[in-house]
Design a protein around this motif. Structure first.
Motif, PDB file in Angstrom:
ATOM      1  N   PRO A 451       0.798  -1.229   0.000  1.00  0.00           N
ATOM      2  CA  PRO A 451       0.000   0.000   0.000  1.00  0.00           C
ATOM      3  C   PRO A 451       0.835   1.285   0.000  1.00  0.00           C
ATOM      4  O   PRO A 451       0.513   2.230  -0.691  1.00  0.00           O
ATOM      5  N   GLY A 452       1.910   1.308   0.755  1.00  0.00           N
ATOM      6  CA  GLY A 452       2.689   2.551   0.861  1.00  0.00           C
ATOM      7  C   GLY A 452       3.903   2.554  -0.037  1.00  0.00           C
ATOM      8  O   GLY A 452       4.939   3.124   0.309  1.00  0.00           O
ATOM      9  N   PHE A 453       3.791   1.964  -1.259  1.00  0.00           N
ATOM     10  CA  PHE A 453       5.013   1.785  -2.065  1.00  0.00           C
ATOM     11  C   PHE A 453       5.678   3.109  -2.424  1.00  0.00           C
ATOM     12  O   PHE A 453       6.891   3.176  -2.585  1.00  0.00           O
ATOM     13  N   ARG A 454       4.888   4.187  -2.539  1.00  0.00           N
ATOM     14  CA  ARG A 454       5.496   5.478  -2.923  1.00  0.00           C
ATOM     15  C   ARG A 454       6.531   5.910  -1.891  1.00  0.00           C
ATOM     16  O   ARG A 454       7.615   6.373  -2.225  1.00  0.00           O
ATOM     17  N   HIS A 455       6.173   5.781  -0.637  1.00  0.00           N
ATOM     18  CA  HIS A 455       7.128   6.120   0.432  1.00  0.00           C
ATOM     19  C   HIS A 455       8.190   5.032   0.561  1.00  0.00           C
ATOM     20  O   HIS A 455       9.375   5.319   0.723  1.00  0.00           O
ATOM     21  N   ALA A 456       7.747   3.784   0.493  1.00  0.00           N
ATOM     22  CA  ALA A 456       8.675   2.668   0.724  1.00  0.00           C
ATOM     23  C   ALA A 456       9.821   2.678  -0.286  1.00  0.00           C
ATOM     24  O   ALA A 456      10.977   2.485   0.070  1.00  0.00           O
ATOM     25  N   TYR A 457       9.515   2.914  -1.561  1.00  0.00           N
ATOM     26  CA  TYR A 457      10.564   2.832  -2.593  1.00  0.00           C
ATOM     27  C   TYR A 457      11.361   4.135  -2.727  1.00  0.00           C
ATOM     28  O   TYR A 457      12.542   4.097  -3.038  1.00  0.00           O
ATOM     29  N   TRP A 458      10.659   5.272  -2.555  1.00  0.00           N
ATOM     30  CA  TRP A 458      11.313   6.536  -2.949  1.00  0.00           C
ATOM     31  C   TRP A 458      11.445   7.555  -1.826  1.00  0.00           C
ATOM     32  O   TRP A 458      12.194   8.527  -1.981  1.00  0.00           O
ATOM     33  N   GLY A 459      10.752   7.372  -0.729  1.00  0.00           N
ATOM     34  CA  GLY A 459      10.881   8.276   0.417  1.00  0.00           C
ATOM     35  C   GLY A 459      10.794   9.734  -0.003  1.00  0.00           C
ATOM     36  O   GLY A 459       9.872  10.160  -0.711  1.00  0.00           O
ATOM     37  N   ALA A 460      11.778  10.538   0.427  1.00  0.00           N
ATOM     38  CA  ALA A 460      11.765  11.990   0.167  1.00  0.00           C
ATOM     39  C   ALA A 460      11.934  12.309  -1.315  1.00  0.00           C
ATOM     40  O   ALA A 460      11.712  13.448  -1.738  1.00  0.00           O
ATOM     41  N   ALA A 461      12.328  11.332  -2.120  1.00  0.00           N
ATOM     42  CA  ALA A 461      12.489  11.592  -3.564  1.00  0.00           C
ATOM     43  C   ALA A 461      11.160  11.478  -4.306  1.00  0.00           C
ATOM     44  O   ALA A 461      11.083  11.819  -5.489  1.00  0.00           O
ATOM     45  N   PHE A 462      10.093  11.029  -3.633  1.00  0.00           N
ATOM     46  CA  PHE A 462       8.850  10.747  -4.361  1.00  0.00           C
ATOM     47  C   PHE A 462       8.283  11.988  -5.069  1.00  0.00           C
ATOM     48  O   PHE A 462       7.976  11.959  -6.263  1.00  0.00           O
TER      49      PHE A 462
END
Ligand SMILES: Cc1cc2nc3c(=O)[nH]c(=O)nc-3n(C[C@H](O)[C@H](O)[C@H](O)COP(=O)(O)OP(=O)(O)OC[C@H]3O[C@@H](n4cnc5c(N)ncnc54)[C@H](O)[C@@H]3O)c2cc1C
Length: 526
Positions: A451-462
């Protein structure tokens, strides 16, 4: 400039109307082409088009019980012009598509029910020894690349599997035995060439399209355009000292404690690269540390002296050899899965210290694994990985101890309960480790449905990545379950402050070649 090139075509590329004989009419309907029109298209296509009904279709679509897709067409592109045609065909037929290089996405993201734009026939490698650079086509895999680099006694951090393609690997980061010395594979990139959705060509480097250059390194594949080639900085490295240590499980908690305290984020020399596995080896469940040291054997032995003094492990490998041979052979110490088995994989970044009792609990969990092939792996970070290259890039997983991954297996022909047991062991073991994980996940080990892949994969770069995506792929044509897209309503967003926009964000896109004119075969319906 000495140039060495591989171009391997496993099958005849030239195709004729007879090839389409077994193809069902529904495929032509989906492509919105007649059989004659497809033949006309194939005459301009330098690669190979594989359609349902053709003998190779079922093996080429690569399916397993966790993902089972039936592409309308697999388009093996041999030259960039083929990629342009493939993109036009997707537009003409209004079909979704996905890109494929080595086809090793563990979540199956390189196949779907639309078109597969496969670049694996594009295998050129050019080495410039004077500049210590390589230009590598996006269909090249590490088996071929390491063989070429080996001849030149040059090196690039690469993965442990010969079949992994550079395109997926690099765009998601790219970890290997020498990453602690030279950084992630994406940290060694000097420039990339991509084809955007409209067929135009862009080069992104530290002068042109700098925001895309930032994003392509860690922003993850199938997001901005079709990657055509990568320009790398090379390193002088040929022979290394390879080693293997094996502990019975009783010695594993102490060794793991020491590994985290003194051999991961800080402590060990950058020249020491290794991976650790709770896995079966020589018929016994055990802890295995397998690695290489870039330097004399005596210095390598000194670097692992403290480990060897913990529980008296067996020294299973002790040999000076080429990087390429050791990279191919080190992991052979572990029992490979055999039979019709399917893998569930999960991973997370370990960033908080575990006490000895926590390591003991993990080792106990490993003992409960439902399959003898189950594996808990540790890929230590630290050293060069902690420092991004000048100007930075979109790979954010820097300040961690290691990437921890768990592979759980079940027999594809077994009972549903064996699949459930594999899944629940994986879930329980991940839950055990959750207090020590930082919430991020290595995007090259993606998990469908996270569910939280945007944060999980890219964190502050999202957020900055999403801006780059909107600039280079404004129609969101490169789209899949986990492509860059705004946060949906109702999903809790983490409070991470976004990174500043990458350099070049305010500049217009600089194209080296405009979109090609529409091919006459496709123009009618486009
Ligand atoms: C056996 C095995 C061993 C592995 N070992 C390692 C390892 O040692 N270190 C490590 O870091 N990772 C490792 N991985 C993970 C690996 O890095 C990722 O699976 C990686 O994405 C594979 O790249 P690929 O090109 O082979 O895969 P693909 O499945 O072809 O592509 C992966 C993603 O990139 C996209 N893509 C592919 N080609 C292009 C292109 N030309 N343009 C744009 N997008 C594209 C795809 O659509 C997909 O989303 C391993 C995976 C496996 C299965």
């Amino acid at each position: 400039m000495p140039i060495q090139t591989f171009r391997r075509a496993h099958r005849p590329l030239q195709q004729h109307a007879a090839d389409w004989q077994p193809v069902p009419e529904s495929t032509f309907d989906a492509l919105r082409l007649s059989r004659d029109e497809l033949e006309q298209l194939a005459r301009s296509f330098r690669g190979r088009i594989v359609l349902p009904g053709m003998p190779e279709y079922d093996t080429d679509r690569v399916s397993n019980p966790l993902f089972d897709f039936h592409p309308v067409a697999l388009l093996y592109c041999a030259v960039p012009g083929d990629v342009a045609l493939a993109l036009q065909l997707a537009r003409h037929a209004r079909l979704p598509f996905t890109c494929r290089s080595g086809g090793h996405s563990t979540a199956g993201f390189s196949v779907d029910d639309g078109l597969v734009i496969d670049v694996s026939l594009m295998r050129g490698i050019a080495i410039d020894r004077d500049r210590m650079e390589a230009r590598v086509a996006s269909g090249v895999n590490f088996g071929d690349l390491n063989a070429v680099l080996d001849t030149h006694r040059l090196h690039l951090p690469g993965g442990g599997c010969a079949d992994v393609g550079i395109a997926g690997y690099m765009q998601g980061g790219g970890y290997g035995f020498t990453s602690r010395e030279f950084g992630m594979n994406c940290d060694n990139v000097l420039g990339v060439t991509l084809m955007l959705a409209d067929g135009s060509l862009v080069v992104a480097d530290d002068r042109r399209n700098r925001d895309l250059f930032w994003a392509a390194r860690g922003g993850t594949g199938n997001n901005f355009g079709v990657l055509l080639d990568v320009r790398y900085r090379l390193h002088a490295l040929y022979e290394v000292w390879g080693f293997g240590l094996r502990w019975p499980l009783a010695g594993a908690p102490d060794a793991l404690l020491l590994l985290q305290q003194a051999y991961m984020r800080e402590g060990a020399p950058a020249a020491l690269g290794f991976q650790a596995f709770l896995a079966e080896s020589a018929g016994e469940p055990s802890l295995n540390v397998l690695g290489m040291f870039h330097g004399p054997r005596a210095e390598g032995l000194a670097a692992i002296a403290a480990l060897r003094a913990t529980g008296a492990p067996e020294l299973t490998i002790d040999r000076v050899d080429t990087y390429a041979r050791l990279n191919d052979g080190l992991l052979d110490q572990l029992t490979p899965p055999t039979g019709d088995v399917v893998e569930f994989k999960r991973s997370g970044y370990l960033a908080s210290p575990l006490a000895r009792a926590d390591w003991q609990a993990l080792v106990d969990a490993y003992r409960r694994a439902p399959s003898r092939f189950a594996m808990i792996g540790f890929e230590p970070y630290g050293a060069a990985i902690r420092t991004p290259p000048p100007g930075g890039n979109a790979f954010v997983h820097r300040d961690v101890d290691c990437d921890l991954f768990i592979d759980s297996f079940f027999d594809a022909s077994g009972s549903p309960t064996s699949r459930e047991a594999a899944q629940s062991w994986l879930d329980d073991t991940m839950a055990l480790m959750r207090p020590f994980l930082n919430g991020h996940v290595y995007q090259n080990y993606p998990v469908r449905g996270l569910p939280g892949f945007r944060h999980a994969y890219w964190g502050a770069a999202f957020e900055p990545l999403l801006a780059v995506k909107r600039k280079y792929d404004p129609q969101d044509v490169f789209h899949f379950e986990q492509s860059l897209s705004p946060w949906p309503a109702g999903i809790e967003r983490p409070g991470t402050a976004p990174l500043d926009a990458p350099a070049g964000a305010a500049e217009a896109i600089e194209r080296v070649a405009p979109p090609p004119a529409l091919h006459e075969v496709l123009s009618a319906g486009a």
